[in-house]
Design an enzyme around this catalytic site. Structure first.
Site, PDB file in Angstrom:
ATOM      1  N   GLU A  84       0.849  -1.193   0.000  1.00 31.13           N
ATOM      2  CA  GLU A  84       0.000   0.000   0.000  1.00 31.13           C
ATOM      3  C   GLU A  84       0.884   1.241   0.000  1.00 31.13           C
ATOM      4  O   GLU A  84       1.876   1.293   0.735  1.00 31.13           O
ATOM      5  CB  GLU A  84      -0.888  -0.009   1.247  1.00 31.13           C
ATOM      6  CG  GLU A  84      -1.771   1.223   1.352  1.00 31.13           C
ATOM      7  CD  GLU A  84      -2.779   1.108   2.492  1.00 31.13           C
ATOM      8  OE1 GLU A  84      -3.514   0.110   2.535  1.00 31.13           O
ATOM      9  OE2 GLU A  84      -2.809   2.028   3.320  1.00 31.13           O
ATOM     10  N   LYS A 125     -21.211  -5.647   4.101  1.00 27.13           N
ATOM     11  CA  LYS A 125     -20.309  -5.244   3.013  1.00 27.13           C
ATOM     12  C   LYS A 125     -20.176  -6.376   1.995  1.00 27.13           C
ATOM     13  O   LYS A 125     -20.168  -6.155   0.790  1.00 27.13           O
ATOM     14  CB  LYS A 125     -18.927  -4.952   3.617  1.00 27.13           C
ATOM     15  CG  LYS A 125     -18.399  -3.583   3.337  1.00 27.13           C
ATOM     16  CD  LYS A 125     -17.005  -3.360   3.877  1.00 27.13           C
ATOM     17  CE  LYS A 125     -16.909  -3.125   5.347  1.00 27.13           C
ATOM     18  NZ  LYS A 125     -15.665  -2.479   5.775  1.00 27.13           N
TER      19      LYS A 125
HETATM   20  P1  FAD Z   1     -17.539   0.748   7.613  1.00 21.82           P
HETATM   21  O1  FAD Z   1     -17.400  -0.619   7.076  1.00 21.82           O
HETATM   22  O2  FAD Z   1     -18.647   1.599   7.095  1.00 21.82           O
HETATM   23  O3  FAD Z   1     -17.653   0.627   9.201  1.00 21.82           O
HETATM   24  C1  FAD Z   1     -17.505   1.778  10.034  1.00 21.82           C
HETATM   25  C2  FAD Z   1     -18.197   1.518  11.377  1.00 21.82           C
HETATM   26  O4  FAD Z   1     -19.615   1.466  11.187  1.00 21.82           O
HETATM   27  C3  FAD Z   1     -17.841   0.190  12.028  1.00 21.82           C
HETATM   28  O5  FAD Z   1     -17.827   0.391  13.424  1.00 21.82           O
HETATM   29  C4  FAD Z   1     -18.961  -0.748  11.626  1.00 21.82           C
HETATM   30  O6  FAD Z   1     -19.164  -1.797  12.568  1.00 21.82           O
HETATM   31  C5  FAD Z   1     -20.146   0.199  11.566  1.00 21.82           C
HETATM   32  N1  FAD Z   1     -21.143  -0.144  10.542  1.00 21.82           N
HETATM   33  C6  FAD Z   1     -20.900  -0.566   9.288  1.00 21.82           C
HETATM   34  N2  FAD Z   1     -22.063  -0.750   8.617  1.00 21.82           N
HETATM   35  C7  FAD Z   1     -23.049  -0.435   9.477  1.00 21.82           C
HETATM   36  C8  FAD Z   1     -24.473  -0.409   9.389  1.00 21.82           C
HETATM   37  N3  FAD Z   1     -25.099  -0.737   8.257  1.00 21.82           N
HETATM   38  N4  FAD Z   1     -25.199  -0.017  10.484  1.00 21.82           N
HETATM   39  C9  FAD Z   1     -24.566   0.341  11.650  1.00 21.82           C
HETATM   40  N5  FAD Z   1     -23.216   0.324  11.789  1.00 21.82           N
HETATM   41  C10 FAD Z   1     -22.478  -0.046  10.718  1.00 21.82           C
HETATM   42  N6  FAD Z   1      -9.214   5.918   5.378  1.00 21.82           N
HETATM   43  C11 FAD Z   1      -9.035   6.914   4.457  1.00 21.82           C
HETATM   44  O7  FAD Z   1      -9.464   8.051   4.702  1.00 21.82           O
HETATM   45  N7  FAD Z   1      -8.414   6.672   3.254  1.00 21.82           N
HETATM   46  C12 FAD Z   1      -7.967   5.439   2.922  1.00 21.82           C
HETATM   47  O8  FAD Z   1      -7.411   5.237   1.833  1.00 21.82           O
HETATM   48  C13 FAD Z   1      -8.101   4.374   3.859  1.00 21.82           C
HETATM   49  N8  FAD Z   1      -7.668   3.134   3.592  1.00 21.82           N
HETATM   50  C14 FAD Z   1      -7.874   2.121   4.498  1.00 21.82           C
HETATM   51  C15 FAD Z   1      -7.458   0.810   4.182  1.00 21.82           C
HETATM   52  C16 FAD Z   1      -7.649  -0.235   5.092  1.00 21.82           C
HETATM   53  C17 FAD Z   1      -7.198  -1.635   4.715  1.00 21.82           C
HETATM   54  C18 FAD Z   1      -8.244   0.021   6.355  1.00 21.82           C
HETATM   55  C19 FAD Z   1      -8.427  -1.082   7.349  1.00 21.82           C
HETATM   56  C20 FAD Z   1      -8.680   1.296   6.675  1.00 21.82           C
HETATM   57  C21 FAD Z   1      -8.499   2.360   5.755  1.00 21.82           C
HETATM   58  N9  FAD Z   1      -8.926   3.663   6.030  1.00 21.82           N
HETATM   59  C22 FAD Z   1      -8.757   4.672   5.109  1.00 21.82           C
HETATM   60  C23 FAD Z   1      -9.530   3.980   7.326  1.00 21.82           C
HETATM   61  C24 FAD Z   1     -11.078   3.783   7.322  1.00 21.82           C
HETATM   62  O9  FAD Z   1     -11.675   4.752   6.492  1.00 21.82           O
HETATM   63  C25 FAD Z   1     -11.556   3.899   8.753  1.00 21.82           C
HETATM   64  O10 FAD Z   1     -11.095   2.791   9.507  1.00 21.82           O
HETATM   65  C26 FAD Z   1     -13.035   4.106   8.957  1.00 21.82           C
HETATM   66  O11 FAD Z   1     -13.244   4.420  10.352  1.00 21.82           O
HETATM   67  C27 FAD Z   1     -13.913   2.887   8.680  1.00 21.82           C
HETATM   68  O12 FAD Z   1     -13.982   2.624   7.352  1.00 21.82           O
HETATM   69  P2  FAD Z   1     -14.758   1.285   6.837  1.00 21.82           P
HETATM   70  O13 FAD Z   1     -14.799   1.359   5.383  1.00 21.82           O
HETATM   71  O14 FAD Z   1     -14.194   0.089   7.466  1.00 21.82           O
HETATM   72  O15 FAD Z   1     -16.212   1.594   7.455  1.00 21.82           O
END
Ligand code: FAD
Length: 290
Positions: free
Chosen positions: A17, A166
């Site tokens: 990455e 997801k």
């Molecule tokens: P989600 O999957 O939407 O989850 C976020 C939270 O909401 C979790 O607590 C989950 O349990 C909860 N949730 C999910 N769906 C629901 C629902 N339907 N109802 C109620 N609660 C729900 N950030 C950046 O800004 N740029 C990047 O390029 C970036 N790359 C990343 C790459 C990786 C591999 C990882 C692990 C993280 C990265 N992040 C990045 C950070 C990421 O954006 C944060 O960790 C963010 O807080 C969560 O993103 P997510 O897509 O996992 O969120």
């Protein structure tokens, strides 16, 4: 190529990455790094997306992915966050990625930033996943997962149920948050499989080469520090060269143990440091290919 297809090979998937440089540095500053990373023959290189207000030009995610795919001939994933995007702005990004031949997107929610107003079109990564796939533009969608629970989730069970949303929305590959305790990862994988999530999952590995950097990362993502890593930090944290070498060795040992336990892929958070990526790759090359 769909990243999920890479997991059909008879080897452990090995990926990197990188992040786009700050606006003021210019995108060329990362080209040399990418050239050096390409020499290490990763299965793919992913490029992060700057969340609202991070000072990173988001256009550069597309530019870097295009460079990786079209100039360097390496498969790529473009990260894309949704809290600060509308459907229209996502449409624009999808068009840009498509025009550059980028096929894989890591769909993310992103983190709230008090300085910027959140748009209301997407609330979770699953909604972005569903939206991207509904456009039928040929994209494959990956997602993020959290071996030690996402910081906002009230339990592992809830977080895995949300992760399943997801997958149900169409994500066919996951990359994990960084972790230092392999046992936490094995427990997580077991629970995720019981929950019926059967897509390939890559273990996110961040080499600890700098004490301050790791303290910041850990406070942001909540990764636990096992006693053996804590001792390394105490012993070498104030000696940059020794810390870098110890951090590289820790990451190599972590990967060897993970691969021995049959994990499907390793994703190295390179921090745009080709020296560290090279040392780790040299240490595990024959292991991930075995
Ligand atoms: P989600 O999957 O939407 O989850 C976020 C939270 O909401 C979790 O607590 C989950 O349990 C909860 N949730 C999910 N769906 C629901 C629902 N339907 N109802 C109620 N609660 C729900 N950030 C950046 O800004 N740029 C990047 O390029 C970036 N790359 C990343 C790459 C990786 C591999 C990882 C692990 C993280 C990265 N992040 C990045 C950070 C990421 O954006 C944060 O960790 C963010 O807080 C969560 O993103 P997510 O897509 O996992 O969120």
């Amino acid at each position: 190529m769909n990243i999920a297809e890479l997991f059909k090979q008879d080897k452990t998937v090995f990926s990197f990455e990188v992040f786009p440089p700050k606006k003021e540095s210019g995108i060329e500053t990362v080209y040399e790094t990418l050239g050096q990373l390409t020499d290490l023959k990763p299965d793919f290189i992913s490029v992060t997306y700057g969340a609202g207000g991070s000072g990173v030009a988001n256009a550069s995610t597309t530019d870097l992915c295009s460079h990786i795919k079209n100039r360097l001939g390496v498969e790529t994933i473009a990260h894309l966050t949704c809290l600060y995007n509308t459907r229209e702005s996502v449409d624009e990004i999808l068009e840009q990625l498509k025009s550059q031949g980028v096929e894989n997107i890591l769909a993310l929610r992103g983190d709230a930033n008090p300085d910027f107003a959140i748009k209301d079109d997407f609330h979770y990564a699953s909604e972005l996943t569903e939206y991207i796939l509904s456009k039928n533009m040929g994209f494959h969608v990956s997602g993020a997962c959290y071996p030690e629970v996402h910081q906002e989730a009230d339990s592992m069970r809830t977080d895995i149920m949300n992760l399943k949303k997801k997958i149900d929305a169409g994500a066919d590959h996951l990359i994990s948050q960084l972790f230092f305790d392999n046992n936490a990862y094995y427990d997580f994988i077991e629970k995720v499989r019981i929950a019926g999530i059967d897509v390939p999952i890559e273990a996110g590995i961040m080499p600890v080469t700098n004490k301050k950097q790791i303290e910041r990362m850990v406070s942001m993502c909540g990764a636990s520090i096992p006693a053996k890593l804590s001792k390394v930090l105490q012993r070498f944290g104030d000696n940059p060269e020794a810390m870098r070498d110890a951090g590289i060795s820790y990451a190599i040992n972590q990967i060897i143990e993970l691969v021995s336990n049959g994990i499907e892929g390793v994703h190295i958070y390179t921090m745009n440091d080709p020296y560290v990526a090279r040392k780790i790759t040299e240490g595990v090359k024959s292991i991930v290919n075995a």
